[in-house]
Design a protein around this motif. Structure first.
Motif, PDB file in Angstrom:
ATOM      1  N   PRO A  41       0.742  -1.023   0.035  1.00 22.68           N
ATOM      2  CA  PRO A  41       0.097  -0.007  -0.109  1.00 22.68           C
ATOM      3  C   PRO A  41       0.758   1.213  -0.051  1.00 22.68           C
ATOM      4  CG  PRO A  41      -0.773  -1.687   1.643  1.00 22.68           C
ATOM      5  CD  PRO A  41       0.539  -2.128   1.290  1.00 22.68           C
ATOM      6  N   ALA A  42       0.416   2.060  -0.778  1.00 20.56           N
ATOM      7  CA  ALA A  42       1.235   3.407  -0.719  1.00 20.56           C
ATOM      8  C   ALA A  42       0.875   4.392   0.392  1.00 20.56           C
ATOM      9  CB  ALA A  42       0.778   4.338  -2.167  1.00 20.56           C
ATOM     10  N   LEU A  43       1.754   5.099   0.824  1.00 19.49           N
ATOM     11  CA  LEU A  43       1.742   6.003   2.015  1.00 19.49           C
ATOM     12  C   LEU A  43       0.383   6.553   2.041  1.00 19.49           C
ATOM     13  CD1 LEU A  43       2.878   6.789   4.644  1.00 19.49           C
ATOM     14  CD2 LEU A  43       4.195   8.566   3.502  1.00 19.49           C
ATOM     15  N   ALA A  44       0.098   7.227   0.769  1.00 17.27           N
ATOM     16  CA  ALA A  44      -1.081   8.164   0.483  1.00 17.27           C
ATOM     17  C   ALA A  44      -2.414   7.413   0.932  1.00 17.27           C
ATOM     18  CB  ALA A  44      -1.061   8.577  -0.793  1.00 17.27           C
ATOM     19  N   SER A  46      -2.672   4.657   2.888  1.00 17.00           N
ATOM     20  CA  SER A  46      -2.620   4.543   4.511  1.00 17.00           C
ATOM     21  C   SER A  46      -2.982   5.612   5.263  1.00 17.00           C
ATOM     22  CB  SER A  46      -1.336   3.942   5.076  1.00 17.00           C
ATOM     23  OG  SER A  46      -0.818   2.632   4.330  1.00 17.00           O
ATOM     24  N   GLY A  47      -2.633   6.686   4.715  1.00 19.32           N
ATOM     25  CA  GLY A  47      -3.052   8.159   5.510  1.00 19.32           C
ATOM     26  C   GLY A  47      -3.876   8.943   5.018  1.00 19.32           C
ATOM     27  N   TYR A  48      -4.789   8.338   4.090  1.00 17.33           N
ATOM     28  CA  TYR A  48      -5.666   9.470   3.436  1.00 17.33           C
ATOM     29  C   TYR A  48      -6.868   9.798   4.184  1.00 17.33           C
ATOM     30  CZ  TYR A  48      -8.656  11.226  -0.195  1.00 17.33           C
ATOM     31  OH  TYR A  48      -9.620  11.915  -0.986  1.00 17.33           O
ATOM     32  N   ASN A  49      -6.886  11.025   4.199  1.00 16.65           N
ATOM     33  CA  ASN A  49      -8.351  11.702   4.861  1.00 16.65           C
ATOM     34  C   ASN A  49      -8.698  12.542   4.091  1.00 16.65           C
ATOM     35  OD1 ASN A  49      -8.495  10.983   8.024  1.00 16.65           O
ATOM     36  ND2 ASN A  49      -6.419  11.335   8.093  1.00 16.65           N
ATOM     37  N   ALA A  50     -10.203  12.639   4.289  1.00 15.66           N
ATOM     38  CA  ALA A  50     -10.685  13.838   3.380  1.00 15.66           C
ATOM     39  C   ALA A  50     -12.254  13.847   4.159  1.00 15.66           C
ATOM     40  CB  ALA A  50     -10.983  13.456   1.785  1.00 15.66           C
ATOM     41  N   SER A  51     -12.637  15.010   3.982  1.00 19.68           N
ATOM     42  CA  SER A  51     -13.931  15.422   4.346  1.00 19.68           C
ATOM     43  C   SER A  51     -14.736  15.960   3.185  1.00 19.68           C
ATOM     44  CB  SER A  51     -14.229  16.165   5.778  1.00 19.68           C
ATOM     45  OG  SER A  51     -13.591  15.602   6.770  1.00 19.68           O
ATOM     46  N   ASN A  52     -16.087  15.734   2.929  1.00 23.11           N
ATOM     47  CA  ASN A  52     -16.866  16.507   1.851  1.00 23.11           C
ATOM     48  C   ASN A  52     -18.096  16.834   2.466  1.00 23.11           C
ATOM     49  OD1 ASN A  52     -14.927  16.148  -0.464  1.00 23.11           O
ATOM     50  ND2 ASN A  52     -15.438  13.953  -0.141  1.00 23.11           N
ATOM     51  N   THR A  53     -18.662  18.007   2.007  1.00 26.73           N
ATOM     52  CA  THR A  53     -19.930  18.366   2.404  1.00 26.73           C
ATOM     53  C   THR A  53     -20.954  18.013   1.275  1.00 26.73           C
ATOM     54  OG1 THR A  53     -19.291  19.881   3.796  1.00 26.73           O
ATOM     55  CG2 THR A  53     -21.509  20.131   3.300  1.00 26.73           C
ATOM     56  N   LEU A  54     -21.862  17.240   1.504  1.00 33.03           N
ATOM     57  CA  LEU A  54     -22.790  16.803   0.593  1.00 33.03           C
ATOM     58  C   LEU A  54     -24.221  16.939   1.070  1.00 33.03           C
ATOM     59  CD1 LEU A  54     -21.154  13.182  -0.084  1.00 33.03           C
ATOM     60  CD2 LEU A  54     -20.856  15.416  -1.462  1.00 33.03           C
ATOM     61  N   ILE A  55     -25.321  16.616   0.393  1.00 33.57           N
ATOM     62  CA  ILE A  55     -26.580  16.548   0.597  1.00 33.57           C
ATOM     63  C   ILE A  55     -27.071  15.226   0.645  1.00 33.57           C
ATOM     64  CG2 ILE A  55     -28.879  17.270  -0.020  1.00 33.57           C
ATOM     65  CD1 ILE A  55     -27.254  19.567   0.855  1.00 33.57           C
ATOM     66  N   LEU A  56     -27.292  14.619   1.892  1.00 34.06           N
ATOM     67  CA  LEU A  56     -27.883  12.969   1.863  1.00 34.06           C
ATOM     68  C   LEU A  56     -29.381  13.399   2.408  1.00 34.06           C
ATOM     69  CD1 LEU A  56     -24.692  11.381   3.538  1.00 34.06           C
ATOM     70  CD2 LEU A  56     -25.500  11.221   1.332  1.00 34.06           C
ATOM     71  N   ASN A  57     -30.371  12.693   1.569  1.00 39.23           N
ATOM     72  CA  ASN A  57     -31.717  12.700   2.074  1.00 39.23           C
ATOM     73  C   ASN A  57     -32.097  13.937   2.400  1.00 39.23           C
ATOM     74  OD1 ASN A  57     -31.658   9.593   1.853  1.00 39.23           O
ATOM     75  ND2 ASN A  57     -30.757   9.502   3.881  1.00 39.23           N
ATOM     76  N   GLY A  58     -31.623  15.016   1.620  1.00 46.06           N
ATOM     77  CA  GLY A  58     -32.286  16.195   1.715  1.00 46.06           C
ATOM     78  C   GLY A  58     -31.477  17.094   2.886  1.00 46.06           C
ATOM     79  N   GLN A  59     -30.625  16.685   3.635  1.00 51.32           N
ATOM     80  CA  GLN A  59     -30.019  17.276   4.770  1.00 51.32           C
ATOM     81  C   GLN A  59     -28.539  17.573   4.258  1.00 51.32           C
ATOM     82  OE1 GLN A  59     -31.502  18.057   7.762  1.00 51.32           O
ATOM     83  NE2 GLN A  59     -33.381  17.357   7.181  1.00 51.32           N
ATOM     84  N   GLN A  60     -27.769  18.614   4.869  1.00 51.07           N
ATOM     85  CA  GLN A  60     -26.399  18.906   4.659  1.00 51.07           C
ATOM     86  C   GLN A  60     -25.776  17.891   5.466  1.00 51.07           C
ATOM     87  OE1 GLN A  60     -25.244  22.925   4.776  1.00 51.07           O
ATOM     88  NE2 GLN A  60     -23.267  22.301   5.489  1.00 51.07           N
ATOM     89  N   ALA A  61     -24.787  17.056   5.076  1.00 52.58           N
ATOM     90  CA  ALA A  61     -24.140  16.140   5.618  1.00 52.58           C
ATOM     91  C   ALA A  61     -22.530  16.207   5.533  1.00 52.58           C
ATOM     92  CB  ALA A  61     -24.562  14.716   5.476  1.00 52.58           C
ATOM     93  N   ILE A  62     -21.618  15.989   6.638  1.00 54.46           N
ATOM     94  CA  ILE A  62     -20.248  15.683   6.283  1.00 54.46           C
ATOM     95  C   ILE A  62     -20.007  14.356   6.169  1.00 54.46           C
ATOM     96  CG2 ILE A  62     -18.055  16.151   7.393  1.00 54.46           C
ATOM     97  CD1 ILE A  62     -19.212  18.739   8.771  1.00 54.46           C
ATOM     98  N   VAL A  63     -19.280  14.025   5.031  1.00 59.13           N
ATOM     99  CA  VAL A  63     -19.033  12.693   4.766  1.00 59.13           C
ATOM    100  C   VAL A  63     -17.445  12.639   5.019  1.00 59.13           C
ATOM    101  CG1 VAL A  63     -18.828  10.721   3.081  1.00 59.13           C
ATOM    102  CG2 VAL A  63     -20.937  12.293   3.220  1.00 59.13           C
ATOM    103  N   ARG A  64     -16.894  11.762   5.944  1.00 57.42           N
ATOM    104  CA  ARG A  64     -15.415  11.598   5.880  1.00 57.42           C
ATOM    105  C   ARG A  64     -14.802  10.317   5.487  1.00 57.42           C
ATOM    106  NH1 ARG A  64     -12.519  11.719  11.855  1.00 57.42           N
ATOM    107  NH2 ARG A  64     -10.363  11.989  10.985  1.00 57.42           N
ATOM    108  N   VAL A  65     -13.864  10.382   4.806  1.00 58.50           N
ATOM    109  CA  VAL A  65     -12.964   9.351   4.462  1.00 58.50           C
ATOM    110  C   VAL A  65     -11.734   9.490   5.504  1.00 58.50           C
ATOM    111  CG1 VAL A  65     -11.596   8.160   2.808  1.00 58.50           C
ATOM    112  CG2 VAL A  65     -13.489   9.565   1.639  1.00 58.50           C
TER     113      VAL A  65
END
Length: 185
Positions: A41-44, A46-65
């Motif tokens: 596995p590449a270092l990226a 193993s250590g990948y983090n990201a957060s996205n703001t999406l609309i889920l079921n009509g609600q604003q939601a933060i989805v985290r990887v």
């Protein structure tokens, strides 16, 4: 060929390749190979983090990887990434007719422990559990994991034509194509 490698994080691996070529008739040859492979596995990954703001079921939601070794990912079930390992088989024909050359190759790649992103887990029981353990502020979580084993089969064709004109100019035409299909095992 044989290659042995030592990875401080992932241990030892020994991989090999066996290949051969047989001239059939003037200008036509058959070739084949079999090999094993290993990809840590590449270092990226193993250590990948990201957060996205999406609309889920009509609600604003933060989805985290989340990185696989983060507290949030561990609480959601993540484990350390393992190396991907594969077995590869190929066979083909090679034609050299002077101004016309062609290669036709078929291959199969069987990959174990392929690294992919997990499903996005968004159950309120999980996010409540994460929040109760100090890992809140998001509505859904996913992480990279050794999710699947796959087999890829395909065929490659390359045809090349060269022509030199009387005035010294050259024409070179190449036709190349590939078809492959990857299936989950």
């Amino acid at each position: 060929a044989v290659r042995h490698e030592h990875y401080s994080d992932f241990g030892n691996t020994t991989n090999y390749k066996i290949a051969g070529r047989l001239d059939l008739i003037a200008g036509l040859a058959a070739r084949a190979s079999f090999n094993t492979a290993f990809r840590a596995p590449a270092l990226a990954q193993s250590g990948y983090n990201a957060s996205n703001t999406l609309i889920l079921n009509g609600q604003q939601a933060i989805v985290r990887v989340a990185a696989v070794d983060s507290a949030a990912a561990r609480l959601a079930g993540a484990s350390d990434l393992k190396p991907e390992k594969s077995r590869n088989l190929s066979a083909g024909l090679v034609y050299d007719g002077g101004s016309l050359t062609a290669t036709l190759d078929a291959y199969r790649i069987k990959l174990r422990d392929r690294i992919a992103i997990s499903s996005t887990f968004q159950d309120s029981r999980l996010t409540s559990y994460l929040a109760a353990n100090g890992q809140g502020n998001f509505s859904a979580i996913s992480y990279l994991t050794n999710a699947v084993d796959t087999t890829t089969k395909g065929i490659d064709l390359i045809v090349s034509y060269r022509h030199r004109f009387a005035d010294g100019s050259n024409l070179r035409a190449i036709l190349a194509g590939n078809y492959n299909k990857t299936e989950f095992d």
